[in-house]
Write a protein that holds these residues in place. Structure first.
Motif, PDB file in Angstrom:
ATOM      1  N   SER A  24     -69.363 -56.119 -78.690  1.00  0.00           N
ATOM      2  CA  SER A  24     -69.309 -55.990 -77.236  1.00  0.00           C
ATOM      3  C   SER A  24     -70.793 -55.424 -76.838  1.00  0.00           C
ATOM      4  O   SER A  24     -70.987 -55.184 -75.624  1.00  0.00           O
ATOM      5  N   LEU A  25     -71.657 -54.993 -77.881  1.00  0.00           N
ATOM      6  CA  LEU A  25     -72.951 -54.448 -77.182  1.00  0.00           C
ATOM      7  C   LEU A  25     -74.093 -55.282 -76.484  1.00  0.00           C
ATOM      8  O   LEU A  25     -75.231 -55.210 -76.768  1.00  0.00           O
ATOM      9  N   THR A  26     -73.508 -56.294 -76.032  1.00  0.00           N
ATOM     10  CA  THR A  26     -74.228 -57.321 -75.086  1.00  0.00           C
ATOM     11  C   THR A  26     -73.670 -57.548 -73.733  1.00  0.00           C
ATOM     12  O   THR A  26     -72.394 -57.364 -73.778  1.00  0.00           O
ATOM     13  N   GLY A  27     -74.354 -57.969 -72.986  1.00  0.00           N
ATOM     14  CA  GLY A  27     -73.790 -58.218 -71.437  1.00  0.00           C
ATOM     15  C   GLY A  27     -74.002 -57.214 -70.488  1.00  0.00           C
ATOM     16  O   GLY A  27     -74.103 -56.045 -71.003  1.00  0.00           O
ATOM     17  N   TYR A  28     -74.069 -57.664 -69.154  1.00  0.00           N
ATOM     18  CA  TYR A  28     -73.868 -56.675 -68.380  1.00  0.00           C
ATOM     19  C   TYR A  28     -73.054 -57.132 -66.884  1.00  0.00           C
ATOM     20  O   TYR A  28     -73.194 -58.402 -66.902  1.00  0.00           O
ATOM     21  N   PRO A  29     -72.770 -56.390 -65.962  1.00  0.00           N
ATOM     22  CA  PRO A  29     -72.248 -56.981 -64.864  1.00  0.00           C
ATOM     23  C   PRO A  29     -73.341 -57.675 -63.797  1.00  0.00           C
ATOM     24  O   PRO A  29     -74.296 -56.600 -63.630  1.00  0.00           O
ATOM     25  N   PRO A  30     -73.438 -58.996 -63.563  1.00  0.00           N
ATOM     26  CA  PRO A  30     -74.567 -59.361 -62.945  1.00  0.00           C
ATOM     27  C   PRO A  30     -74.899 -58.536 -61.457  1.00  0.00           C
ATOM     28  O   PRO A  30     -76.140 -58.581 -61.327  1.00  0.00           O
ATOM     29  N   HIS A  31     -73.972 -58.091 -60.853  1.00  0.00           N
ATOM     30  CA  HIS A  31     -74.051 -57.289 -59.589  1.00  0.00           C
ATOM     31  C   HIS A  31     -74.933 -56.277 -59.959  1.00  0.00           C
ATOM     32  O   HIS A  31     -75.505 -55.305 -58.932  1.00  0.00           O
ATOM     33  N   LEU A  32     -75.179 -55.718 -61.124  1.00  0.00           N
ATOM     34  CA  LEU A  32     -75.812 -54.247 -61.259  1.00  0.00           C
ATOM     35  C   LEU A  32     -77.281 -54.616 -61.918  1.00  0.00           C
ATOM     36  O   LEU A  32     -77.984 -53.677 -62.318  1.00  0.00           O
ATOM     37  N   VAL A  33     -77.716 -55.860 -61.980  1.00  0.00           N
ATOM     38  CA  VAL A  33     -78.888 -56.146 -62.683  1.00  0.00           C
ATOM     39  C   VAL A  33     -79.704 -57.038 -61.824  1.00  0.00           C
ATOM     40  O   VAL A  33     -79.095 -57.938 -61.132  1.00  0.00           O
ATOM     41  N   ASP A  34     -80.907 -56.587 -61.465  1.00  0.00           N
ATOM     42  CA  ASP A  34     -81.981 -57.534 -60.654  1.00  0.00           C
ATOM     43  C   ASP A  34     -83.101 -57.912 -61.530  1.00  0.00           C
ATOM     44  O   ASP A  34     -83.921 -57.029 -61.941  1.00  0.00           O
ATOM     45  N   ALA A  35     -83.050 -59.334 -61.818  1.00  0.00           N
ATOM     46  CA  ALA A  35     -84.098 -59.645 -62.972  1.00  0.00           C
ATOM     47  C   ALA A  35     -85.122 -60.276 -62.237  1.00  0.00           C
ATOM     48  O   ALA A  35     -85.055 -60.630 -61.172  1.00  0.00           O
ATOM     49  N   HIS A  36     -86.400 -59.810 -62.727  1.00  0.00           N
ATOM     50  CA  HIS A  36     -87.507 -60.233 -62.141  1.00  0.00           C
ATOM     51  C   HIS A  36     -88.376 -60.989 -63.559  1.00  0.00           C
ATOM     52  O   HIS A  36     -89.423 -60.423 -63.811  1.00  0.00           O
ATOM     53  N   GLY A  37     -87.739 -61.755 -64.192  1.00  0.00           N
ATOM     54  CA  GLY A  37     -88.302 -62.158 -65.539  1.00  0.00           C
ATOM     55  C   GLY A  37     -86.945 -62.327 -66.485  1.00  0.00           C
ATOM     56  O   GLY A  37     -86.000 -62.399 -65.752  1.00  0.00           O
ATOM     57  N   ASP A  38     -87.344 -62.351 -67.664  1.00  0.00           N
ATOM     58  CA  ASP A  38     -86.376 -62.678 -68.787  1.00  0.00           C
ATOM     59  C   ASP A  38     -85.301 -61.217 -68.745  1.00  0.00           C
ATOM     60  O   ASP A  38     -86.139 -60.110 -68.642  1.00  0.00           O
ATOM     61  N   VAL A  39     -84.247 -61.258 -69.008  1.00  0.00           N
ATOM     62  CA  VAL A  39     -83.361 -59.988 -69.442  1.00  0.00           C
ATOM     63  C   VAL A  39     -83.024 -60.397 -70.901  1.00  0.00           C
ATOM     64  O   VAL A  39     -82.249 -61.524 -70.952  1.00  0.00           O
ATOM     65  N   PRO A  40     -83.335 -59.649 -71.689  1.00  0.00           N
ATOM     66  CA  PRO A  40     -83.084 -59.840 -72.956  1.00  0.00           C
ATOM     67  C   PRO A  40     -81.710 -59.518 -73.317  1.00  0.00           C
ATOM     68  O   PRO A  40     -81.103 -58.151 -73.987  1.00  0.00           O
ATOM     69  N   ALA A  41     -80.716 -60.278 -72.769  1.00  0.00           N
ATOM     70  CA  ALA A  41     -79.364 -59.912 -72.742  1.00  0.00           C
ATOM     71  C   ALA A  41     -78.740 -59.316 -74.110  1.00  0.00           C
ATOM     72  O   ALA A  41     -77.879 -58.533 -74.279  1.00  0.00           O
ATOM     73  N   GLY A  42     -79.321 -59.820 -75.121  1.00  0.00           N
ATOM     74  CA  GLY A  42     -78.866 -59.631 -76.385  1.00  0.00           C
ATOM     75  C   GLY A  42     -79.193 -58.134 -76.735  1.00  0.00           C
ATOM     76  O   GLY A  42     -78.269 -57.778 -77.748  1.00  0.00           O
ATOM     77  N   ASP A  43     -80.142 -57.433 -76.245  1.00  0.00           N
ATOM     78  CA  ASP A  43     -80.577 -56.266 -76.788  1.00  0.00           C
ATOM     79  C   ASP A  43     -80.484 -55.042 -75.501  1.00  0.00           C
ATOM     80  O   ASP A  43     -81.088 -54.377 -75.324  1.00  0.00           O
ATOM     81  N   PHE A  44     -79.713 -55.547 -74.366  1.00  0.00           N
ATOM     82  CA  PHE A  44     -79.272 -54.659 -73.246  1.00  0.00           C
ATOM     83  C   PHE A  44     -77.795 -54.957 -73.034  1.00  0.00           C
ATOM     84  O   PHE A  44     -77.258 -55.836 -72.886  1.00  0.00           O
TER      85      PHE A  44
END
Ligand SMILES: O=C(O)CCC(=O)C(=O)O
Ligand SMILES: [Fe+2]
Length: 268
Positions: A24-44
């Motif tokens: 479960s150490l991957t992923g995030y609620p999209p409403h709390l992240v504002d991406a300006h490029g890639d989000v290495p979602a596997g590592d955050f």
């Protein structure tokens, strides 16, 4: 150690890891992240409301007591004359803090990365039995965090930012801790900016509400700088400062890892 701050030895060194929680150490609620490029979602990973309001209050109180015990008599006396009266079930944790002038904040970290803060390493937590209940204990909260942390052993650090406090962009010292950095946010919602070291992958902003927990690892831990902004704009909405305390957990550096990361010179 002062008599008032009798401590309970709570060893943090033997947390058990669990593969279900690791997943479960991957992923995030999209409403709390504002991406300006890639989000290495596997590592955050970011989890909103990881701690209940009552758990947040208990952990914050323990952390503040720990920091307070380290301060001069003048500041401790000053705080005694102005007790905070916080309702633990209240939606707003901010009333659990004194106002800034009651704390002895450092103006700048020795390397200039943190401004207006108090911090310390924690190996033993103070007693908070006066505010624990049968269901909510400090041990229970620490266990919950340690169960979520993917590896052991863990080193724990607490960091209290004043309302105007901030952390400038940095990569955590690669010779001081390992692959994982977990942060529990308590108090004011602040914005964390995570930007690629070589700017090739852009950046992303993360809103960190009280009670949330994030984990950065691998590419994000080594290949991105992170900063806690004093204020900013998130998806067009202003985010003001405010007092915030974070409980940071990191794994010990594994000496077995061949270190090919020395080019990413840590700033912190
Ligand atoms: O407070 C946080 O969430 C981050 C703290 C941090 O970056 C650090 O202690 O190195
Ligand atoms: Fe950091």
């Amino acid at each position: 150690m002062l008599a008032r701050t009798r401590t309970l030895a709570r060893t943090l060194l033997h947390a058990r890891s669990c593969c279900i929680q690791k997943k479960s150490l991957t992923g995030y609620p999209p409403h709390l992240v504002d991406a300006h490029g890639d989000v290495p979602a596997g590592d955050f990973c970011l989890i909103e409301n990881f701690l209940s309001k009552e758990e947040q209050f208990l952990l914050l109180t323990a952390a503040l007591r720990k920091l307070d015990a380290n301060e001069t008599v003048t500041y401790r006396k000053r705080r005694k004359t102005a007790q905070v009266t916080h309702d633990p079930s209240s939606e707003n944790l901010l009333s659990a803090f004194h106002s800034d002038e009651f704390y002895r904040f450092e103006n700048g970290h020795y390397d200039g990365v943190i401004r207006h803060y108090r911090e310390m390493h924690v190996t033993a937590w103070p007693l908070v039995t006066d505010i624990e209940s049968q269901d909510i204990t400090l041990d229970g909260i620490l266990r919950k965090l340690l169960n979520f942390f993917p590896v052991d052993p863990v080193q724990t650090h607490i960091l209290h930012l004043a309302s105007e406090g901030e952390i400038l962009p940095h990569v955590d010292n690669t010779s001081a801790s390992g692959t994982y950095i977990l942060g529990v946010s308590l108090g004011a919602t602040r914005m964390m900016r995570v930007e690629s070291v070589d700017s090739g992958h852009g950046s992303f902003d993360v809103l960190l509400p009280s009670g949330s927990v994030y984990v950065q690892k691998d590419l994000v831990r080594y290949g991105y700088r992170h900063a806690i902004l004093k204020n900013g704009t998130f998806k067009g909405i202003p985010v003001a400062g405010g007092p915030r305390l974070s409980v940071m957990m990191r794994d010990m550096l594994s000496t077995n890892i061949t270190d090919n990361r020395s080019s990413l010179r840590p700033d912190r």
